[in-house]
Design a protein around this motif. Structure first.
Motif, mmCIF file in Angstrom:
data_model
loop_
_atom_site.group_PDB
_atom_site.id
_atom_site.type_symbol
_atom_site.label_atom_id
_atom_site.label_comp_id
_atom_site.label_asym_id
_atom_site.label_seq_id
_atom_site.Cartn_x
_atom_site.Cartn_y
_atom_site.Cartn_z
ATOM 1 N N ASP A 1 5.706 6.978 0.080
ATOM 2 C CA ASP A 1 6.150 5.925 -0.825
ATOM 3 C C ASP A 1 4.902 5.323 -1.463
ATOM 4 O O ASP A 1 4.146 4.602 -0.794
ATOM 5 N N PRO A 2 4.628 5.620 -2.731
ATOM 6 C CA PRO A 2 3.368 5.182 -3.340
ATOM 7 C C PRO A 2 3.398 3.705 -3.709
ATOM 8 O O PRO A 2 4.430 3.034 -3.613
ATOM 9 N N ILE A 3 2.262 3.222 -4.149
ATOM 10 C CA ILE A 3 2.176 1.854 -4.638
ATOM 11 C C ILE A 3 3.032 1.742 -5.905
ATOM 12 O O ILE A 3 2.979 2.635 -6.771
ATOM 13 N N SER A 4 3.786 0.675 -5.984
ATOM 14 C CA SER A 4 4.679 0.478 -7.120
ATOM 15 C C SER A 4 3.895 0.503 -8.431
ATOM 16 O O SER A 4 2.855 -0.152 -8.565
ATOM 17 N N GLY A 5 4.396 1.303 -9.373
ATOM 18 C CA GLY A 5 3.751 1.385 -10.674
ATOM 19 C C GLY A 5 2.713 2.485 -10.800
ATOM 20 O O GLY A 5 2.250 2.787 -11.903
ATOM 21 N N THR B 1 7.779 26.170 10.254
ATOM 22 C CA THR B 1 6.418 25.735 10.577
ATOM 23 C C THR B 1 5.708 26.712 11.508
ATOM 24 O O THR B 1 6.324 27.342 12.391
ATOM 25 N N GLN B 2 4.403 26.795 11.308
ATOM 26 C CA GLN B 2 3.511 27.610 12.131
ATOM 27 C C GLN B 2 2.472 26.699 12.779
ATOM 28 O O GLN B 2 2.235 25.586 12.299
ATOM 29 N N GLN B 3 1.844 27.190 13.826
ATOM 30 C CA GLN B 3 0.860 26.361 14.531
ATOM 31 C C GLN B 3 -0.302 25.971 13.613
ATOM 32 O O GLN B 3 -0.849 24.871 13.740
ATOM 33 N N GLU B 4 -0.653 26.841 12.682
ATOM 34 C CA GLU B 4 -1.762 26.515 11.787
ATOM 35 C C GLU B 4 -1.409 25.408 10.781
ATOM 36 O O GLU B 4 -2.289 24.944 10.056
ATOM 37 N N ASP B 5 -0.132 25.008 10.747
ATOM 38 C CA ASP B 5 0.255 23.889 9.884
ATOM 39 C C ASP B 5 -0.092 22.544 10.525
ATOM 40 O O ASP B 5 0.002 21.499 9.856
ATOM 41 N N SER B 6 -0.466 22.552 11.773
ATOM 42 C CA SER B 6 -0.813 21.305 12.460
ATOM 43 C C SER B 6 -2.003 20.661 11.758
ATOM 44 O O SER B 6 -3.061 21.289 11.581
ATOM 45 N N ALA B 7 -1.835 19.415 11.361
ATOM 46 C CA ALA B 7 -2.850 18.702 10.584
ATOM 47 C C ALA B 7 -2.344 17.291 10.321
ATOM 48 O O ALA B 7 -1.215 16.945 10.664
ATOM 49 N N VAL B 8 -3.199 16.505 9.692
ATOM 50 C CA VAL B 8 -2.767 15.210 9.162
ATOM 51 C C VAL B 8 -2.527 15.389 7.669
ATOM 52 O O VAL B 8 -3.406 15.869 6.943
ATOM 53 N N TYR B 9 -1.341 15.025 7.229
ATOM 54 C CA TYR B 9 -0.980 15.141 5.823
ATOM 55 C C TYR B 9 -1.099 13.762 5.183
ATOM 56 O O TYR B 9 -0.449 12.803 5.607
ATOM 57 N N LEU B 10 -1.954 13.694 4.179
ATOM 58 C CA LEU B 10 -2.259 12.424 3.531
ATOM 59 C C LEU B 10 -1.660 12.392 2.132
ATOM 60 O O LEU B 10 -1.711 13.381 1.399
ATOM 61 N N CYS B 11 -1.144 11.253 1.785
ATOM 62 C CA CYS B 11 -0.625 11.013 0.446
ATOM 63 C C CYS B 11 -1.491 9.943 -0.212
ATOM 64 O O CYS B 11 -1.982 9.020 0.461
ATOM 65 N N GLY C 1 0.828 -1.190 0.000
ATOM 66 C CA GLY C 1 0.000 0.000 0.000
ATOM 67 C C GLY C 1 0.862 1.240 0.000
ATOM 68 O O GLY C 1 2.089 1.179 -0.117
ATOM 69 N N VAL C 2 0.210 2.390 0.131
ATOM 70 C CA VAL C 2 0.926 3.660 0.228
ATOM 71 C C VAL C 2 1.499 3.789 1.642
ATOM 72 O O VAL C 2 0.765 3.633 2.617
ATOM 73 N N PHE D 1 -5.563 5.590 -3.859
ATOM 74 C CA PHE D 1 -5.209 4.754 -2.722
ATOM 75 C C PHE D 1 -4.448 5.634 -1.734
ATOM 76 O O PHE D 1 -3.419 6.211 -2.079
ATOM 77 N N PHE D 2 -4.966 5.714 -0.521
ATOM 78 C CA PHE D 2 -4.421 6.629 0.474
ATOM 79 C C PHE D 2 -3.531 5.902 1.482
ATOM 80 O O PHE D 2 -3.789 4.753 1.859
ATOM 81 N N GLY D 3 -2.510 6.615 1.930
ATOM 82 C CA GLY D 3 -1.758 6.171 3.087
ATOM 83 C C GLY D 3 -2.500 6.539 4.365
ATOM 84 O O GLY D 3 -3.552 7.177 4.328
ATOM 85 N N GLU D 4 -1.914 6.154 5.493
ATOM 86 C CA GLU D 4 -2.571 6.415 6.784
ATOM 87 C C GLU D 4 -2.277 7.818 7.304
ATOM 88 O O GLU D 4 -2.858 8.238 8.291
ATOM 89 N N GLY D 5 -1.385 8.516 6.641
ATOM 90 C CA GLY D 5 -1.152 9.904 6.979
ATOM 91 C C GLY D 5 -0.002 10.132 7.939
ATOM 92 O O GLY D 5 0.437 9.229 8.659
#
Lengths: 112, 115
Positions: free
Chosen positions: B24-28, B82-92, B3-4, B105-109
């Motif tokens: 690291d994305p899914i191969s291909g 970084t600033q406090q407003e950057d706090s978040a979950v970053y998803l790929c 998976g991602v 297809f998403f990673g867990e973040g």
């Protein structure tokens, strides 16, 4: 710009109840529409999709119909289970590539 | 991998520090996307890669944010000062192609907390 609006949660239901989560969209052109689900501790995963008007997407007992006249894509399930507890996201893809525009998400909690 | 994959899964940093988030994305999978999920908000698109190029960077919030992808595979999202407003979950997310209607297809973040 393009946008998605979905009903606020949380939605709390008893097992075997009927579920509807409303989703409406604003878009130019003819977007594809999606429902993604995020189970606790997991990444988002595609639940179902519809790529043109009047298409019905379905999966795991969930259904949604692409209604162009009402710009809606409401998610329904006839009988929910505890295992359906998750956050549900409605999304659209304007076209060209898979850039998704998401709604804010609706948390569903199903109790035994 | 199957998976991602994203790392780190959690990052706590002090305001003003730089952070790097890896995907690291899914191969291909040729297409790769970054999204941000802030508390109580939906997912906000940041940037899209097709191969190593980024034809759509329209969601990057400021010039403190940058991303690159090398070898058509791994991507790094960098946030400077970084600033406090950057706090978040970053998803790929990755997908097999750029065609309309394809599944992402998403990673867990990566959960970022800026103190």
């Amino acid at each position: 710009g393009d946008s998605v609006t979905q009903m606020e949660g949380p939605v709390t239901l008893s097992e075997e109840a009927f579920l509807t989560i409303n989703c409406t969209y604003t878009a130019t052109g003819y977007p594809s529409l999606f429902w993604y689900v995020q189970y606790p501790g997991e990444g988002l995963q595609l639940l179902l999709k519809a790529t043109k008007a009047d298409d019905k997407g379905s999966n795991k007992g969930f259904e949604a119909t692409y209604r162009k006249e009402t710009t809606s894509f409401h998610l329904e399930k006839g009988s929910v289970q505890v295992s359906d507890s998750a956050v549900y996201f409605c999304a659209l893809s304007p076209g060209g590539y898979n850039k998704l525009i998401f709604g804010a998400g609706t948390r569903l909690a199903v109790h035994p | 991998g199957a998976g991602v994959s994203q790392s780190p899964s959690n990052k706590v940093t002090e305001k003003g520090k730089d952070v790097e988030l890896r995907c690291d994305p899914i191969s291909g999978h040729t297409a790769l996307y970054w999204y941000r999920q802030s508390l109580g908000q939906g997912l906000e698109f940041l940037i899209y890669f097709q191969g190593n190029s980024a034809p759509d960077k329209s969601g990057l919030p400021s010039d403190r944010f940058s991303a690159e992808r090398t070898g058509g595979s791994v991507s790094t999202l960098t946030i400077q000062r970084t600033q406090q407003e950057d706090s978040a979950v970053y998803l790929c997310a990755s997908s097999l192609s750029q065609g309309d209607g394809g599944e992402l297809f998403f990673g867990e973040g990566s959960r970022l907390t800026v103190l």
